[in-house]
Design a protein around this motif. Structure first.
Motif, short mmCIF file in Angstrom:
data_model
loop_
_atom_site.label_atom_id
_atom_site.label_comp_id
_atom_site.label_asym_id
_atom_site.label_seq_id
_atom_site.Cartn_x
_atom_site.Cartn_y
_atom_site.Cartn_z
N MET A 1 0.83 -1.21 0.00
CA MET A 1 0.00 0.00 0.00
C MET A 1 0.86 1.26 0.00
SD MET A 1 -3.13 0.89 -0.20
CE MET A 1 -3.98 2.45 -0.13
N GLU A 2 1.89 1.25 0.78
CA GLU A 2 2.76 2.42 0.82
C GLU A 2 3.39 2.69 -0.55
OE1 GLU A 2 5.58 2.10 3.99
OE2 GLU A 2 3.97 1.89 5.46
N LEU A 3 3.68 1.63 -1.25
CA LEU A 3 4.29 1.78 -2.57
C LEU A 3 3.34 2.51 -3.52
CD1 LEU A 3 6.25 -1.44 -3.54
CD2 LEU A 3 6.95 0.93 -3.87
N ILE A 4 2.03 2.12 -3.42
CA ILE A 4 1.03 2.73 -4.31
C ILE A 4 0.89 4.22 -3.99
CG2 ILE A 4 -1.42 2.75 -4.92
CD1 ILE A 4 -1.30 -0.35 -4.36
N ILE A 5 0.83 4.56 -2.70
CA ILE A 5 0.72 5.97 -2.31
C ILE A 5 1.93 6.75 -2.82
CG2 ILE A 5 0.76 7.53 -0.31
CD1 ILE A 5 -0.92 5.37 1.17
N GLY A 6 3.07 6.16 -2.68
CA GLY A 6 4.29 6.82 -3.17
C GLY A 6 4.23 7.06 -4.66
N ALA A 7 3.72 6.05 -5.39
CA ALA A 7 3.62 6.18 -6.85
C ALA A 7 2.64 7.27 -7.23
CB ALA A 7 3.21 4.85 -7.46
N VAL A 8 1.52 7.36 -6.48
CA VAL A 8 0.51 8.38 -6.77
C VAL A 8 1.09 9.77 -6.52
CG1 VAL A 8 -1.67 9.36 -5.97
CG2 VAL A 8 -1.50 6.90 -6.42
N ILE A 9 1.79 9.92 -5.41
CA ILE A 9 2.40 11.22 -5.09
C ILE A 9 3.40 11.60 -6.19
CG2 ILE A 9 4.02 12.37 -3.50
CD1 ILE A 9 2.57 10.79 -1.24
#
Ligand SMILES: [Zn+2]
Ligand SMILES: [Zn+2]
Length: 96
Positions: A1-9
């Motif tokens: 999940m953290e990876l996805i948030i990072g990618a979105v940012i």
């Protein structure tokens, strides 16, 4: 999940960077870039009607092989050799 948030940012950052004019890329007017310059590097406004240039050139001064600073000397150009400034440069808005 953290990876996805990072990618979105990261993606949002890229999109914002693309659509906002960044400070590193100042928008210059196209006409400014096409400014006519004499062979001496000065614009036509520096030149007399007869052609002599009133601009200043910065030349490096060396004394005994040592850097002695920058000196401003008057331009030795005797005649404007650049392209003729077109009237369109001063009246870019053509209607009709
Ligand atoms: Zn000049
Ligand atoms: Zn010149």
């Amino acid at each position: 999940m953290e990876l996805i948030i990072g990618a979105v940012i990261l993606l949002v950052g890229i999109l914002i960077g693309r659509y906002l004019p960044g400070p590193g890329r100042p928008r210059r007017h196209a006409l400014e870039e096409a400014k006519p310059l004499c062979g001496c590097g000065h614009s036509p406004s520096f030149h007399e009607e007869k052609g002599r240039c009133h601009g200043l050139n910065e030349v490096a001064r060396w004394e005994g092989g040592r850097w002695a600073g920058i000196e401003s000397v008057s331009c030795s150009c005797q005649k404007y050799t650049g392209p003729e400034p077109l009237p369109a440069f001063y009246a870019p808005e053509i209607t009709g």
